[in-house]
Structures are given as C-alpha cells and as structure tokens.
Write an enzyme that holds these catalytic residues in place. Structure first.
Site, PDB file in Angstrom:
ATOM      1  N   LYS A  52       0.864  -1.213  -0.058  1.00  0.00           N
ATOM      2  CA  LYS A  52       0.040   0.107   0.053  1.00  0.00           C
ATOM      3  C   LYS A  52       0.723   1.182   0.009  1.00  0.00           C
ATOM      4  O   LYS A  52       0.489   2.265  -0.786  1.00  0.00           O
ATOM      5  CB  LYS A  52      -0.907   0.051   1.278  1.00  0.00           C
ATOM      6  CG  LYS A  52      -2.041  -0.966   1.191  1.00  0.00           C
ATOM      7  CD  LYS A  52      -2.662  -1.284   2.390  1.00  0.00           C
ATOM      8  CE  LYS A  52      -3.585  -2.448   2.244  1.00  0.00           C
ATOM      9  NZ  LYS A  52      -4.395  -2.819   3.649  1.00  0.00           N
ATOM     10  N   GLN A  96      -5.177  -1.599   9.907  1.00  0.00           N
ATOM     11  CA  GLN A  96      -4.755  -2.998   9.348  1.00  0.00           C
ATOM     12  C   GLN A  96      -5.358  -4.017  10.216  1.00  0.00           C
ATOM     13  O   GLN A  96      -4.878  -4.223  11.167  1.00  0.00           O
ATOM     14  CB  GLN A  96      -3.539  -2.962   9.023  1.00  0.00           C
ATOM     15  CG  GLN A  96      -2.830  -4.222   8.487  1.00  0.00           C
ATOM     16  CD  GLN A  96      -3.437  -4.378   6.994  1.00  0.00           C
ATOM     17  OE1 GLN A  96      -3.419  -3.521   6.131  1.00  0.00           O
ATOM     18  NE2 GLN A  96      -4.006  -5.668   6.614  1.00  0.00           N
ATOM     19  N   ASP A 119     -11.107   2.301   3.759  1.00  0.00           N
ATOM     20  CA  ASP A 119     -11.488   0.634   3.478  1.00  0.00           C
ATOM     21  C   ASP A 119     -13.035   0.325   3.307  1.00  0.00           C
ATOM     22  O   ASP A 119     -13.212  -0.760   2.991  1.00  0.00           O
ATOM     23  CB  ASP A 119     -10.882   0.130   4.871  1.00  0.00           C
ATOM     24  CG  ASP A 119      -9.868  -0.790   4.428  1.00  0.00           C
ATOM     25  OD1 ASP A 119      -9.778  -1.078   3.410  1.00  0.00           O
ATOM     26  OD2 ASP A 119      -9.197  -1.396   5.390  1.00  0.00           O
TER      27      ASP A 119
END
Length: 281
Positions: A52, A96, A119
């Site tokens: 990322k 995460q 997300d």
C-alpha cells in the site's frame, strides 16, 4: 482456455489515471494523505502495508505507516485514531486487520471517522452500501466491479454465486452485484452440496480462504471465475482458493493469483483516498 483478467495491468492503468488526478489536486494545494495503523508484527499485514505504501508513493499520495506495539491498549489505539480523525493532512485512515485479540475490532472500526474510512468497513458506510447509496465501498469487491467493467462482463440478469460471507468481501460483493441486477446467492462452508450451488453460477466469486478449494466440479462451463483467495501451499507458494489449472480451461474469464484481485484492492484504496481528499478540502 478462459480469458485471463489481468488485475496487475488494469491496476497500473487506473493508478496512472489516479496519479494525474493527484497532480491536478496539488495545483489547488490539496495533497491526498493516507495513514495506515499497523498494530503488532503480523507478517501478512506487514507485506500488505508495504505494498500500500509503495502504491501511494508511486501515485503521489502522502503516506504514513504508524507502527504500534502488539501490547498497545485499546484505549491508546482509540486515542491515536482520534488524533488522525482531527488531522487535516490525512484524508484516509486505515486500521490494518487483524488486530491483537485483546482489542475489540468493532469498537476500533466504529472510532474511525466514516468520511476517512477509505477501507469502507465502518458500519455507517456499510449501511449506505446496503440501502443502495454507497459512499465508501470495501476495496476488494469494488476492485472486482471495476474488473467486470473493464472486461465488458455484463451482470444484468445473470446468476451470481459468492462463496464466502465475510463483511470484507462476501456480503458487500453480493450487494454490489445485486445493484447491477444480478441474481445473487451467498454460499459458504455450511452450504449443503456447495459444488451444485456453485455450478448454477454465470459469475462465481470465491472468497472462502482455503487453498485450491474450488475445483472443476464447482464450475459451469463458460462461467466467469473471480478468485479472491491468498493462501500459501506446503512449499510457501502463493495460491488462490480456485484450482486454476483445472478451472481455467472451462471458464470464460478467470483471475489469476497473484496479479489478479490483489492489485485492484490496493488501487481502489488509493482511489477512495483521493475521492475523500476532494470531499474534505
């Protein structure tokens, strides 16, 4: 042999377009920013976060990895999230997953400002998706929808089966396909005669998290097969949930692992960060 859906190639094309958008925003003194909160030393998470970060750097997004110890308390993690909720330099916040067992994942996801939830996992954003008015969309299903678009795969009136019922992939994937007028079945490990259910699909999306689980017995000839799986075999080789060599000869389209869905997930994360920057300016 089914046509290969090249996620790496499509991601590169899309990322080049996103980079141009970032350059246009910079002319208006707006630089999209993304912060990733990484708790602990999970090896798979480390790899994802690194990828990322590389993608953000390539596109020109301000990127920061906030590495936090495995032992961080839930209260301290919530404090860090609130700091970034208030920080105008960061338009996207990504926590995460998975988190250490002593931290309540749901509480953490709720703490992220829904406008910065790039997300797409915040219940508010999930709710918008499920009433058909999406704002932020979970990146993997979103990336798959872009694949359908790029390869002119029409979902209207098609039978679609999603194997896997997670909040991250299975459920939002089903909703997005329904919004394109597919008739969708969500199947899973407890589904009776799963191969027979899967064989009904014109579009088969597999996200069950078991290496080479789906064999040719699951696939109707001519079906489109999307493999979301990321597993390691006994030799440490990256494999999907679909037994590619068996299924590819009977599918009309199929995604490989690697270079299939994975690069598109990261691309949609970058896309939503830029979109968030436009709204928050």
């Amino acid at each position: 042999m089914g046509e290969l859906i090249n996620g790496r190639e499509l991601a590169d094309r899309m990322q080049a377009q996103i980079k141009e958008e970032v350059q246009e925003l910079e002319k208006k003194s707006i630089r999209p920013g993304l912060v990733v909160l990484l708790v602990g030393e999970n090896q798979a998470s480390q790899t994802y976060v690194k990828n990322k970060d590389l993608a953000a750097a390539k596109i020109g997004i301000r990127s920061k990895i906030e590495r936090l110890p495995e032992t961080i308390s839930e209260a301290d993690l919530l404090t860090v999230i609130e700091q970034y909720n208030q920080d105008a330099d960061y338009h996207g916040i990504l926590v995460q997953l998975p988190l250490p067992k002593h931290i309540d994942e749901e509480k953490v996801l709720l703490a992220v400002d829904p406008n910065k939830d790039v997300d797409g996992f915040h219940p508010m954003n999930m709710g918008h998706l499920f009433i058909g008015e999406p704002t932020m969309i979970p990146c993997t299903p979103y990336g798959i929808m872009k694949m359908f678009e790029a390869y002119n795969i029409d979902l209207e009136g098609k039978r679609a089966v999603v194997i896997g019922r997670s909040n991250i992939v299975g459920k939002p994937m089903a909703q997005l396909m329904m919004m394109k007028n597919a008739t969708v079945t969500i199947a899973h490990s407890r589904t009776v005669d799963l191969p027979a259910v899967a064989r009904e699909a014109d579009i088969l999306v597999v996200a069950i998290g078991r290496g080479h689980f789906v064999t040719k017995e699951f696939v109707k000839p001519g079906a489109v097969v999307i493999d979301v799986g990321m597993n390691r075999d006994a030799n440490g080789k990256l494999i999907g949930d679909v037994k590619f060599d068996e299924v590819a000869p009977i599918a009309s389209f199929i995604t490989p692992v690697p270079k299939g869905v994975g690069p598109m997930t990261i691309t949609m994360l970058m896309y939503q960060t830029v979109e968030a920057a436009k709204k928050q300016k």
